[in-house]
Design a protein around this motif. Structure first.
Motif, PDB file in Angstrom:
ATOM      1  N   TYR A  64      31.730  32.441  40.302  1.00  0.00           N
ATOM      2  CA  TYR A  64      31.852  31.776  38.999  1.00  0.00           C
ATOM      3  C   TYR A  64      31.620  30.287  39.174  1.00  0.00           C
ATOM      4  CZ  TYR A  64      33.968  29.907  34.767  1.00  0.00           C
ATOM      5  OH  TYR A  64      34.183  29.236  33.605  1.00  0.00           O
ATOM      6  N   THR A  65      30.738  29.724  38.348  1.00  0.00           N
ATOM      7  CA  THR A  65      30.444  28.299  38.381  1.00  0.00           C
ATOM      8  C   THR A  65      30.543  27.749  36.966  1.00  0.00           C
ATOM      9  OG1 THR A  65      28.909  28.617  40.214  1.00  0.00           O
ATOM     10  CG2 THR A  65      28.747  26.545  39.032  1.00  0.00           C
ATOM     11  N   THR A  76      34.986  31.839  44.043  1.00  0.00           N
ATOM     12  CA  THR A  76      34.459  33.128  44.474  1.00  0.00           C
ATOM     13  C   THR A  76      35.614  34.109  44.561  1.00  0.00           C
ATOM     14  OG1 THR A  76      32.761  32.012  45.763  1.00  0.00           O
ATOM     15  CG2 THR A  76      33.153  34.308  46.272  1.00  0.00           C
ATOM     16  N   TYR A  77      35.385  35.313  44.048  1.00  0.00           N
ATOM     17  CA  TYR A  77      36.381  36.384  44.070  1.00  0.00           C
ATOM     18  C   TYR A  77      35.806  37.570  44.831  1.00  0.00           C
ATOM     19  CZ  TYR A  77      38.329  33.760  40.156  1.00  0.00           C
ATOM     20  OH  TYR A  77      38.850  32.775  39.368  1.00  0.00           O
ATOM     21  N   SER A  78      36.649  38.256  45.581  1.00  0.00           N
ATOM     22  CA  SER A  78      36.191  39.460  46.283  1.00  0.00           C
ATOM     23  C   SER A  78      37.342  40.456  46.369  1.00  0.00           C
ATOM     24  CB  SER A  78      35.672  39.115  47.682  1.00  0.00           C
ATOM     25  OG  SER A  78      36.655  38.451  48.428  1.00  0.00           O
ATOM     26  N   GLY A  79      36.986  41.732  46.488  1.00  0.00           N
ATOM     27  CA  GLY A  79      37.991  42.770  46.582  1.00  0.00           C
ATOM     28  C   GLY A  79      37.388  44.158  46.448  1.00  0.00           C
ATOM     29  N   PHE A  80      38.262  45.159  46.443  1.00  0.00           N
ATOM     30  CA  PHE A  80      37.845  46.555  46.355  1.00  0.00           C
ATOM     31  C   PHE A  80      38.268  47.143  45.020  1.00  0.00           C
ATOM     32  CE2 PHE A  80      37.767  45.995  50.908  1.00  0.00           C
ATOM     33  CZ  PHE A  80      36.651  46.733  51.269  1.00  0.00           C
ATOM     34  N   ILE A 106      37.486  50.020  38.195  1.00  0.00           N
ATOM     35  CA  ILE A 106      38.747  49.277  38.173  1.00  0.00           C
ATOM     36  C   ILE A 106      38.853  48.561  39.507  1.00  0.00           C
ATOM     37  CG2 ILE A 106      41.245  49.432  38.003  1.00  0.00           C
ATOM     38  CD1 ILE A 106      40.780  52.158  36.593  1.00  0.00           C
ATOM     39  N   SER A 107      38.870  47.226  39.493  1.00  0.00           N
ATOM     40  CA  SER A 107      38.873  46.450  40.729  1.00  0.00           C
ATOM     41  C   SER A 107      40.038  45.487  40.774  1.00  0.00           C
ATOM     42  CB  SER A 107      37.583  45.634  40.857  1.00  0.00           C
ATOM     43  OG  SER A 107      36.466  46.457  40.843  1.00  0.00           O
ATOM     44  N   ASN A 108      40.558  45.267  41.952  1.00  0.00           N
ATOM     45  CA  ASN A 108      41.527  44.209  42.209  1.00  0.00           C
ATOM     46  C   ASN A 108      40.841  43.190  43.099  1.00  0.00           C
ATOM     47  OD1 ASN A 108      43.868  45.132  40.847  1.00  0.00           O
ATOM     48  ND2 ASN A 108      44.087  46.710  42.409  1.00  0.00           N
ATOM     49  N   VAL A 109      40.608  41.989  42.567  1.00  0.00           N
ATOM     50  CA  VAL A 109      39.917  40.951  43.325  1.00  0.00           C
ATOM     51  C   VAL A 109      40.833  39.746  43.489  1.00  0.00           C
ATOM     52  CG1 VAL A 109      37.610  41.673  42.646  1.00  0.00           C
ATOM     53  CG2 VAL A 109      38.820  40.011  41.257  1.00  0.00           C
ATOM     54  N   LYS A 110      40.596  38.994  44.565  1.00  0.00           N
ATOM     55  CA  LYS A 110      41.352  37.777  44.841  1.00  0.00           C
ATOM     56  C   LYS A 110      40.392  36.614  44.966  1.00  0.00           C
ATOM     57  CE  LYS A 110      45.507  39.261  47.141  1.00  0.00           C
ATOM     58  NZ  LYS A 110      46.340  39.059  48.302  1.00  0.00           N
ATOM     59  N   SER A 111      40.848  35.465  44.517  1.00  0.00           N
ATOM     60  CA  SER A 111      40.075  34.245  44.670  1.00  0.00           C
ATOM     61  C   SER A 111      40.105  33.812  46.130  1.00  0.00           C
ATOM     62  CB  SER A 111      40.651  33.143  43.793  1.00  0.00           C
ATOM     63  OG  SER A 111      40.044  31.915  44.075  1.00  0.00           O
ATOM     64  N   ASP A 112      38.990  33.274  46.609  1.00  0.00           N
ATOM     65  CA  ASP A 112      38.937  32.784  47.982  1.00  0.00           C
ATOM     66  C   ASP A 112      39.623  31.435  48.144  1.00  0.00           C
ATOM     67  OD1 ASP A 112      37.562  35.055  48.602  1.00  0.00           O
ATOM     68  OD2 ASP A 112      35.595  34.095  48.650  1.00  0.00           O
ATOM     69  N   THR A 113      39.905  30.742  47.034  1.00  0.00           N
ATOM     70  CA  THR A 113      40.491  29.403  47.124  1.00  0.00           C
ATOM     71  C   THR A 113      41.935  29.319  46.641  1.00  0.00           C
ATOM     72  OG1 THR A 113      39.597  28.842  44.956  1.00  0.00           O
ATOM     73  CG2 THR A 113      38.256  28.279  46.882  1.00  0.00           C
ATOM     74  N   SER A 114      42.458  30.383  46.022  1.00  0.00           N
ATOM     75  CA  SER A 114      43.838  30.327  45.545  1.00  0.00           C
ATOM     76  C   SER A 114      44.524  31.669  45.789  1.00  0.00           C
ATOM     77  CB  SER A 114      43.873  29.972  44.053  1.00  0.00           C
ATOM     78  OG  SER A 114      43.219  30.963  43.313  1.00  0.00           O
ATOM     79  N   THR A 115      45.826  31.700  45.585  1.00  0.00           N
ATOM     80  CA  THR A 115      46.577  32.928  45.802  1.00  0.00           C
ATOM     81  C   THR A 115      46.655  33.730  44.512  1.00  0.00           C
ATOM     82  OG1 THR A 115      48.643  31.816  45.290  1.00  0.00           O
ATOM     83  CG2 THR A 115      47.968  31.873  47.611  1.00  0.00           C
ATOM     84  N   GLY A 116      47.018  34.985  44.634  1.00  0.00           N
ATOM     85  CA  GLY A 116      47.117  35.854  43.469  1.00  0.00           C
ATOM     86  C   GLY A 116      45.842  36.645  43.254  1.00  0.00           C
ATOM     87  N   GLY A 117      45.964  37.734  42.552  1.00  0.00           N
ATOM     88  CA  GLY A 117      44.811  38.588  42.307  1.00  0.00           C
ATOM     89  C   GLY A 117      44.578  38.794  40.826  1.00  0.00           C
TER      90      GLY A 117
END
Length: 133
Positions: A64-65, A76-80, A106-117
């Motif tokens: 996201y920009t 940037t977010y990544s997850g399964f 249905i995905s749970n992703v986390k930010s690479d720069t902050s905590t939480g999903g």
């Protein structure tokens, strides 16, 4: 995609990579947002009467920009996630077919720069083409 066919039923597996991008830019480029999604998925399928149901997993990578008044922020977010598929193999000849399908992820992703999903749900409609050898 690969299939093992019986007389009435078949099982199969699909490996896919999907790319989508949305760009919301103003005319002067001082304010804009861009969302890019890359998804790789593996799904097992069960076929009956050329209709299939699939269940699998997907790996999500989202970029996201945002540009506001010339100031750029990126994340940037990544997850399964899990993926459900429902589709139909529509044979046009003995070896060529069209595959309209719908899938729900249905995905749970986390930010690479902050905590939480973040939980993301997406519905996709696709049309694919295939050849039997």
């Amino acid at each position: 995609e690969t299939k093992i066919r019986g007389k009435k039923y078949a099982i199969g597996m699909k490996i896919a990579h999907e790319i989508a991008s949305i760009d919301n830019a103003s005319n002067n480029q001082t304010n804009s947002e861009t969302l890019a999604v890359n998804r790789t998925s593996v799904a097992g399928r069960i076929y009956a009467l050329d209709i299939y149901f699939g269940l699998g997993i997907s790996l999500e990578n989202i970029s996201y920009t945002a540009i506001n008044s010339g100031v750029t922020s990126r994340d940037t977010y990544s997850g399964f996630g899990y993926r459900l598929e429902l589709g139909y193999d529509w044979y046009w000849s003995k070896s060529f077919y069209c595959m309209p399908a719908a899938s729900y992820t249905i995905s749970n992703v986390k930010s690479d720069t902050s905590t939480g999903g973040v939980k993301l749900n997406s519905f996709n409609a696709t049309v694919g083409f295939g050849l039997n050898f």
